[in-house]
Design an enzyme around this catalytic site. Structure first.
Site, short mmCIF file in Angstrom:
data_model
loop_
_atom_site.label_atom_id
_atom_site.label_comp_id
_atom_site.label_asym_id
_atom_site.label_seq_id
_atom_site.Cartn_x
_atom_site.Cartn_y
_atom_site.Cartn_z
CB CYS A 1 112.43 62.53 141.48
SG CYS A 1 113.41 61.17 142.36
CG ASP B 1 91.23 59.63 124.96
OD1 ASP B 1 90.96 60.46 123.98
OD2 ASP B 1 91.59 59.67 126.13
ZN ZN Z 1 114.20 62.32 143.96
#
Ligand code: ZN
Lengths: 243, 466
Positions: free
Chosen positions: B211, B364
């Site tokens: 999150c 890269d």
């Molecule tokens: Zn959250």
């Protein structure tokens, strides 16, 4: 049966770290050595005794913080396993984590697991680019190449470097050393990923893991022409190809 | 100021001609030259655009979204400034304005449609003050230039909070994008609804499993690809917002993509003349922008059916009666989508992968290890993999460790030899996948042998319903 442990694969998986696991596993299987991969995620328990090769990769700063907290629960078990010969490859953040502390540009030191005698200071400049180092594996000089991308500068205490920088920055861009090595622990800033392009190092790790289980035998040779080509392209480009 | 401005424009336009004569695309050089002579030139030119600028940023889909939107606005008779060829840094954006400007620096355009590289977005947005900002998605891309994704996102957020008059068009399915709604600007969300049947979930690259607010693991009701899907955070309740524009029942059939599109309460059937699930997201972003600009969804749908992809966005060519597809690949999420596409049929095929590591590609190349090539090991209908470019050997190495038999892998660093080799394969279709700086040379060589087919000419018709 060898057991490979990928620690926190969902958290620490920058720069194609997965490639290191893939290389270790493939090179075992091509030789008929049975091997399995166990992924250990946050909050899960790890039994280091049952592990033959542990891989610790890099993550972003935020992820690194989440993980350090979790891994601290295992610190003393991990330290004991290292003393007893557990084979570990630790890259970037995983490398820094095994050390004493990380000193950010502002704010207090973030303690590491304190297992290896080294520390890291945040630098103002990111050290980015292709790298070639020279290391010794079983007494033989080997040129290992990869890509580095780190702002942390690592300094070694009473511990050996993995190798000498031929091209690139290495641990801190100053002392010419790259990585660290203690017992069967190999630390490096070279991702790229490291193992696929450097089969001699991969095989060295496989041999060490087998020897720890009492299987001290030479590995059957493989056709490494693509590996050598990929390695050579970079060595040539950086002007450090062997004569 | 007048003389320097004119001098800058003259020099820029001269640079444009020179670079075209040299066979280049002339995308950025004029900007480089003009900015050097008169650094304020972008502000002067952008300030003259009648309705202002629309800026598209994010990792993937910028070029396609921008070009699709250009198509829609042009169909209404708008005259535009567009950076069409993906030159999306300050220089490229400046060059796009230069091209439309008179020698005295007068610009007579209704809209500026600009795609902006995520890292360059803050600088470009600060100058052009966009009216609408479209954010497509945030995937890992060229880490060595940008550092980490979190930093990129937070820079974009900071920039948005300073643009008080902008409206946003945000991808609801990407938690990293959806969180930008908390900048408080008026926004339209777009997303794709529940997947229809057998679409594989996820793959291995999920950038935002955590999150963005509280760091908890996100749980998903379904995935479309990478982190795109219906997510929810058990920690703080952050959840995929309900899209204002939503695609339902997406199917790819016979080289075209069909879906039902819900815009508010209206439902429109849409057919896009391109394959590739990600193009649905690009189209949704365009519908979202349409909502912000007050364009009816049916009209947007009508313009999109005639959409022709830009270079390397699944361009179709014909060689000796066989289709040849050219597609840009630049990060794991996009590459996995390309693999989905070429695994969607079982016909025998030959594949070229051109991997460069110049700074525009990302120096890269480790990211190729995050692409799910392992799924190719069982695909016997892929007859040959030709690896080209500066990191051809590295690409071959990746395929070998993915389990592709080495007899099927060829290393051919030179593009000319590589393209010839793949075209002479025995398959009935050819795919060429190239990173950014490999794309132009591959396309140029391909054009020597193959003819581009105009996809728009053979489009099925479009139906509206409400
Ligand atoms: Zn959250």
């Amino acid at each position: 049966m060898l057991t490979v442990c990928h620690l926190y694969p969902t958290l620490l998986n920058l720069y194609g770290d997965r490639g290191n696991i893939i290389a270790f596993v493939r090179r075992c299987r091509w030789r008929g050595i049975p091997v399995r991969v166990r992924e250990v995620n946050l909050g899960e328990t790890v039994e280091f005794k049952g592990i033959d090769f542990l891989f610790l990769g890099g993550g972003s700063d935020r992820e690194q913080g989440i993980l350090t907290g979790d891994l601290r629960r295992h610190a003393s078990a991990l330290a004991a396993a290292i003393e007893e010969g557990l084979v570990i490859l630790a890259i970037c953040g995983g490398y820094q984590l095994l050390g004493l502390y990380y000193q950010p540009l502002v704010g207090p030191e973030i303690p590491g697991l304190g297992i290896l005698d080294l520390y890291t200071r945040a630098g103002t400049k990111r050290l980015i680019g292709n790298v070639v180092i020279e290391t010794k594996l079983d007494g033989e000089k080997v040129r290992v190449c990869g890509f580095e991308n780190h702002s942390g500068q690592t300094f070694l205490g009473n511990i050996k470097p993995l190798g000498r920088v031929l091209k690139g920055y290495g641990n801190n861009g100053r002392d010419g050393f790259e990585g660290a090595r203690y017992k069967n622990v190999f630390c490096s800033y070279l991702h790229g990923p490291l193992l696929p392009k450097n089969p001699a190092l991969t095989d060295h790790l496989i041999r060490l893991a087998l020897a720890r289980r009492g299987m001290d035998c030479p590995l059957s040779p493989l056709d490494d022409s693509i590996e050598h080509l990929a390695n050579k392209v970079m060595l040539n480009r950086l002007g450090v190809a062997k004569g | 100021m007048g003389i320097r401005l004119t001098a800058a424009i003259l020099a820029g336009k001269a640079a444009y001609c020179v670079s075209r004569l040299g066979g280049g695309k002339g995308s950025s050089l004029p900007g480089v030259v003009a900015l050097r002579i008169y650094p304020g030139i972008l502000r002067v030119l952008a300030g003259q655009v009648e309705n202002g600028a629309i800026v598209v940023t994010g990792t993937n889909g910028k070029t396609t979204t921008n070009n699709m939107l250009a198509r829609v606005l042009e169909s209404y008779g708008n005259r535009l400034v567009v950076n069409r060829e993906g030159a999306n840094l300050m220089n490229g954006v400046t060059a796009a304005f230069l091209k439309e400007s008179s020698l005295r620096g007068c610009l007579n355009r209704h809209w500026a449609l600009l795609e902006a590289d995520e890292a360059a977005f803050p600088y470009i947005a600060e100058i052009v003050k966009p009216r609408v900002v479209i954010v497509t998605n945030f995937f890992r891309d060229q880490l060595d230039r940008y550092g980490e994704l979190d930093k990129t996102v937070s820079l974009i957020r900071t920039t948005l909070t300073k643009l008080s008059s902008a409206k946003l068009v945000l991808n609801a399915d990407d938690p990293l994008v959806a969180q930008l709604a908390d900048t408080g600007l008026p926004r339209v969300f777009y997303g794709v609804g529940v997947p229809t049947g057998g679409k594989e979930a996820g793959g291995v690259t999920r950038e935002a499993r955590f999150c963005p607010y509280c760091g908890e693991n996100l749980s998903y009701r379904y995935y479309h690809y990478s982190q795109l899907g219906a997510y929810r955070c058990a920690g703080c309740g952050f959840v995929r917002p309900r899209p204002d524009v939503e695609a339902l029942g997406v199917e790819v059939v016979d080289g075209v993509t069909r879906c039902k599109l819900r815009v508010g309460k209206k439902v429109v059937s849409v057919t896009l003349p391109t394959q590739g699930f990600y193009n649905v997201y690009n189209a949704l972003a365009v519908f979202g922008a349409g909502v912000q600009l007050g364009i009816a969804p049916g009209a947007t749908a009508g313009s999109l059916t005639r959409y022709v992809p830009a270079t390397g966005r699944l361009q179709e060519f014909i060689y000796k009666g066989r289709p040849v597809y050219l597609n840009l690949v630049k990060n794991p999420a996009g590459f996995n989508e390309s693999l989905n596409l070429l695994c969607s049929t079982r016909e025998p095929k030959d594949i070229l992968i051109a991997l460069n590591d110049n700074s525009a590609d990302g120096r890269d190349v480790s990211w190729i290890w995050d692409v799910d090539f392992e799924r190719l090991q069982e695909r016997r209908e892929i007859l040959r993999f030709v690896c080209a470019g500066r990191r051809a050997a590295e690409m071959a190495l990746r395929l070998k460790y993915a389990g592709v038999p080495v007899q099927r892998i060829a290393v051919s660093p030179g593009f000319a030899a590589g393209v010839r080799q793949v075209l002479e394969g025995n398959g009935s279709v050819v795919y060429l996948l190239a990173t950014y700086t490999a794309l132009w040379p591959v396309e140029k060589i391909l054009r020597r042998y193959a003819k581009e087919s105009n996809v728009a000419d053979r489009l099925p018709s479009l139906s509206h319903s409400s």
